[in-house]
Design a protein around this motif. Structure first.
Motif, PDB file in Angstrom:
ATOM      1  N   SER A   4       6.245 -19.313  -5.179  1.00 35.93           N
ATOM      2  CA  SER A   4       6.988 -18.308  -4.337  1.00 35.93           C
ATOM      3  C   SER A   4       7.382 -17.036  -5.046  1.00 35.93           C
ATOM      4  N   LEU A   5       7.842 -16.885  -6.448  1.00 30.53           N
ATOM      5  CA  LEU A   5       7.893 -15.800  -7.081  1.00 30.53           C
ATOM      6  C   LEU A   5       6.539 -15.152  -7.160  1.00 30.53           C
ATOM      7  N   LEU A   6       5.442 -15.794  -7.292  1.00 32.46           N
ATOM      8  CA  LEU A   6       3.882 -15.105  -7.747  1.00 32.46           C
ATOM      9  C   LEU A   6       3.716 -14.551  -6.188  1.00 32.46           C
ATOM     10  N   LEU A   7       3.913 -15.119  -5.136  1.00 37.22           N
ATOM     11  CA  LEU A   7       3.454 -14.604  -3.856  1.00 37.22           C
ATOM     12  C   LEU A   7       4.410 -13.203  -3.502  1.00 37.22           C
ATOM     13  N   SER A   8       5.715 -13.464  -3.907  1.00 43.30           N
ATOM     14  CA  SER A   8       6.479 -12.255  -3.707  1.00 43.30           C
ATOM     15  C   SER A   8       6.035 -11.123  -4.633  1.00 43.30           C
ATOM     16  N   PHE A   9       5.623 -11.442  -5.988  1.00 40.93           N
ATOM     17  CA  PHE A   9       4.916 -10.382  -6.840  1.00 40.93           C
ATOM     18  C   PHE A   9       3.875  -9.838  -6.322  1.00 40.93           C
ATOM     19  N   LEU A  10       2.853 -10.741  -5.579  1.00 38.34           N
ATOM     20  CA  LEU A  10       1.710 -10.019  -5.064  1.00 38.34           C
ATOM     21  C   LEU A  10       1.845  -9.264  -3.834  1.00 38.34           C
ATOM     22  N   ALA A  11       2.847  -9.735  -2.926  1.00 37.53           N
ATOM     23  CA  ALA A  11       3.252  -8.708  -1.731  1.00 37.53           C
ATOM     24  C   ALA A  11       3.856  -7.348  -2.030  1.00 37.53           C
ATOM     25  N   VAL A  12       4.578  -7.347  -3.123  1.00 36.59           N
ATOM     26  CA  VAL A  12       5.215  -6.061  -3.682  1.00 36.59           C
ATOM     27  C   VAL A  12       4.028  -5.314  -4.455  1.00 36.59           C
ATOM     28  N   SER A  13       2.938  -5.939  -5.031  1.00 38.94           N
ATOM     29  CA  SER A  13       1.896  -5.197  -5.836  1.00 38.94           C
ATOM     30  C   SER A  13       1.003  -4.595  -4.733  1.00 38.94           C
ATOM     31  N   VAL A  14       0.740  -5.261  -3.689  1.00 39.16           N
ATOM     32  CA  VAL A  14      -0.287  -4.748  -2.664  1.00 39.16           C
ATOM     33  C   VAL A  14       0.637  -3.484  -2.219  1.00 39.16           C
ATOM     34  N   LEU A  15       1.750  -3.467  -1.874  1.00 32.59           N
ATOM     35  CA  LEU A  15       2.565  -2.200  -1.292  1.00 32.59           C
ATOM     36  C   LEU A  15       2.612  -1.090  -2.357  1.00 32.59           C
ATOM     37  N   LEU A  16       2.693  -1.447  -3.318  1.00 33.88           N
ATOM     38  CA  LEU A  16       2.814  -0.216  -4.298  1.00 33.88           C
ATOM     39  C   LEU A  16       1.550   0.201  -4.841  1.00 33.88           C
ATOM     40  N   THR A  17       0.294  -0.502  -4.555  1.00 36.58           N
ATOM     41  CA  THR A  17      -0.866  -0.330  -4.868  1.00 36.58           C
ATOM     42  C   THR A  17      -1.192   0.958  -3.746  1.00 36.58           C
ATOM     43  N   LEU A  18      -0.862   0.428  -2.437  1.00 40.93           N
ATOM     44  CA  LEU A  18      -1.382   1.156  -1.419  1.00 40.93           C
ATOM     45  C   LEU A  18      -0.455   2.449  -1.265  1.00 40.93           C
ATOM     46  N   ALA A  19       0.604   2.788  -1.985  1.00 43.38           N
ATOM     47  CA  ALA A  19       1.780   3.709  -1.799  1.00 43.38           C
ATOM     48  C   ALA A  19       0.721   4.918  -2.339  1.00 43.38           C
ATOM     49  N   PRO A  20       1.129   6.129  -1.678  1.00 39.17           N
ATOM     50  CA  PRO A  20       0.156   7.550  -2.299  1.00 39.17           C
ATOM     51  C   PRO A  20       0.871   7.611  -3.730  1.00 39.17           C
ATOM     52  N   GLY A  21      -0.097   7.817  -4.728  1.00 41.73           N
ATOM     53  CA  GLY A  21       0.086   8.126  -5.972  1.00 41.73           C
ATOM     54  C   GLY A  21      -1.146   8.831  -6.731  1.00 41.73           C
ATOM     55  N   PRO A  22      -1.097   8.852  -7.874  1.00 41.85           N
ATOM     56  CA  PRO A  22      -2.063   9.658  -8.607  1.00 41.85           C
ATOM     57  C   PRO A  22      -3.607   8.695  -8.525  1.00 41.85           C
ATOM     58  N   ASP A  23      -3.156   7.444  -8.975  1.00 41.97           N
ATOM     59  CA  ASP A  23      -4.517   6.463  -8.997  1.00 41.97           C
ATOM     60  C   ASP A  23      -5.346   6.405  -7.524  1.00 41.97           C
ATOM     61  N   ILE A  24      -4.693   6.325  -6.858  1.00 42.80           N
ATOM     62  CA  ILE A  24      -5.460   6.114  -5.398  1.00 42.80           C
ATOM     63  C   ILE A  24      -5.971   7.455  -4.840  1.00 42.80           C
ATOM     64  N   LEU A  25      -5.311   8.625  -5.227  1.00 45.02           N
ATOM     65  CA  LEU A  25      -5.644   9.932  -4.657  1.00 45.02           C
ATOM     66  C   LEU A  25      -7.004  10.070  -5.562  1.00 45.02           C
ATOM     67  N   PHE A  26      -7.034   9.894  -6.889  1.00 44.75           N
ATOM     68  CA  PHE A  26      -8.169   9.906  -7.806  1.00 44.75           C
ATOM     69  C   PHE A  26      -9.221   9.232  -7.192  1.00 44.75           C
ATOM     70  N   VAL A  27      -9.083   8.046  -6.602  1.00 43.23           N
ATOM     71  CA  VAL A  27     -10.184   7.039  -6.255  1.00 43.23           C
ATOM     72  C   VAL A  27     -10.699   7.683  -4.771  1.00 43.23           C
ATOM     73  N   ILE A  28     -10.031   8.115  -4.087  1.00 43.31           N
ATOM     74  CA  ILE A  28     -10.360   8.634  -2.764  1.00 43.31           C
ATOM     75  C   ILE A  28     -11.159   9.964  -3.151  1.00 43.31           C
ATOM     76  N   ALA A  29     -10.529  10.787  -4.369  1.00 47.96           N
ATOM     77  CA  ALA A  29     -11.313  12.155  -4.506  1.00 47.96           C
ATOM     78  C   ALA A  29     -12.890  11.927  -5.134  1.00 47.96           C
ATOM     79  N   GLN A  30     -12.827  10.656  -6.139  1.00 39.28           N
ATOM     80  CA  GLN A  30     -14.121  10.484  -6.562  1.00 39.28           C
ATOM     81  C   GLN A  30     -15.064  10.025  -5.434  1.00 39.28           C
ATOM     82  N   SER A  31     -14.525   9.260  -4.382  1.00 41.23           N
ATOM     83  CA  SER A  31     -15.421   8.471  -3.421  1.00 41.23           C
ATOM     84  C   SER A  31     -15.907   9.743  -2.592  1.00 41.23           C
ATOM     85  N   ILE A  32     -15.065  10.420  -2.237  1.00 39.04           N
ATOM     86  CA  ILE A  32     -15.493  11.491  -1.383  1.00 39.04           C
ATOM     87  C   ILE A  32     -16.655  12.579  -1.897  1.00 39.04           C
ATOM     88  N   SER A  33     -16.329  12.812  -3.280  1.00 35.11           N
ATOM     89  CA  SER A  33     -17.121  13.575  -4.035  1.00 35.11           C
ATOM     90  C   SER A  33     -18.310  12.987  -4.189  1.00 35.11           C
TER      91      SER A  33
END
Length: 207
Positions: A4-33
Motif C-alpha cells: 500500500s505504501l508502494l502504491l501511494s508512492f507511485l500515485a504521488v510520483s505520477v502527479l509530481l511527474t506530470l506537474a509543470p516543471g523544468p524536466d517536462i517542459l524540456f521534453v516538450i521543447a525537444q519533442s516539438i523542435s
C-alpha cells in the motif's frame, strides 16, 4: 516493503511527474523542435539522472550537498550555465539557413546525455529525493537504503512512461507546426527563451 505504501508512492510520483516543471517542459521543447524520438531520448536521459539522485540520497551524499553551501551553489550554477549554453545553441540553430523550415536534427545519444546533465546538475532534485523517498520506506528494517533504491527505480520507470507519452504527443504537434514554412527558426528561438528562463530561475532561486 508495504504494498500500500508502494502504491501511494507511485500515485504521488505520477502527479509530481506530470506537474509543470523544468524536466517536462524540456521534453516538450525537444519533442516539438526535433520530433518524438528526440523527446523520448531526452526523457530517457532525464530518467537516468534519477538513478544518480536516488543513489546519492541512499548513500547520504545528498545530505552532504545540503549541508555544504559551497557544493550546493557550485552544482546549482553549473546547471544554470549548462541551460544557458543550450539556449545559446538553440539561438544558433534558429539563425541557420537550414532551420528556416525545420530545426537541425540532433543525435539520440547527444539528447540522452543532455537529459542526464540537466537532471544531475539540478541540486534541488537531489534535495527533493532526500526529503521525499524516506516518507515511503519502512524504518527499522535494516534495509532502508535498498528500499530507497527500489522507490527510485519505480520513480524512474513511471517517469520514462509518462515523459515518453508526452514526447509522442508533443512530437506530433511539432511536426504539424514545422510543416509550415519558416516556422522552425521561431521554434528554436522559443526554445532558447525557455532554456534561458529555466537556467536563470535555477541560478536566482534561494538555497
Amino acid at each position: 516493503m508495504d504494498l500500500s505504501l508502494l502504491l501511494s508512492f507511485l500515485a504521488v510520483s505520477v502527479l509530481l511527474t506530470l506537474a509543470p516543471g523544468p524536466d517536462i517542459l524540456f521534453v516538450i521543447a525537444q519533442s516539438i523542435s526535433h520530433g518524438r524520438k528526440a523527446g523520448i531520448s531526452t526523457a530517457l536521459g532525464l530518467a537516468t539522472g534519477v538513478i544518480a539522485h536516488t543513489t546519492a540520497a541512499a548513500l547520504g551524499i545528498t545530505a552532504i550537498l545540503y549541508n555544504s553551501a559551497l557544493a550546493f551553489h557550485v552544482v546549482k550554477y553549473a546547471g544554470a550555465l549548462y541551460l544557458l549554453y543550450l539556449a545559446y545553441q538553440a539561438i544558433k540553430e534558429g539563425g541557420s539557413p537550414l532551420s528556416t523550415a525545420v530545426p537541425q536534427k540532433q543525435s539520440a545519444l547527444r539528447l540522452y546525455r543532455t537529459g542526464i546533465f540537466m537532471n544531475v546538475l539540478n541540486p534541488k532534485v537531489s534535495l527533493f529525493f532526500l526529503a521525499f523517498l524516506p516518507q515511503f520506506i519502512t524504518p527499522g528494517t535494516g534495509d532502508e537504503a535498498f528500499q530507497m533504491m527500489i522507490l527510485g527505480i519505480v520513480f524512474m520507470v513511471q517517469t520514462i512512461i509518462l515523459f515518453s507519452t508526452v514526447a509522442v504527443f508533443a512530437g506530433m504537434f511539432g511536426q504539424k507546426l514545422l510543416s509550415k514554412s519558416s516556422v522552425g527558426k521561431y521554434v528554436n528561438y522559443g526554445k532558447a527563451v525557455l532554456y534561458a528562463a529555466i537556467g536563470i530561475r535555477i541560478a536566482l532561486s534561494d538555497s
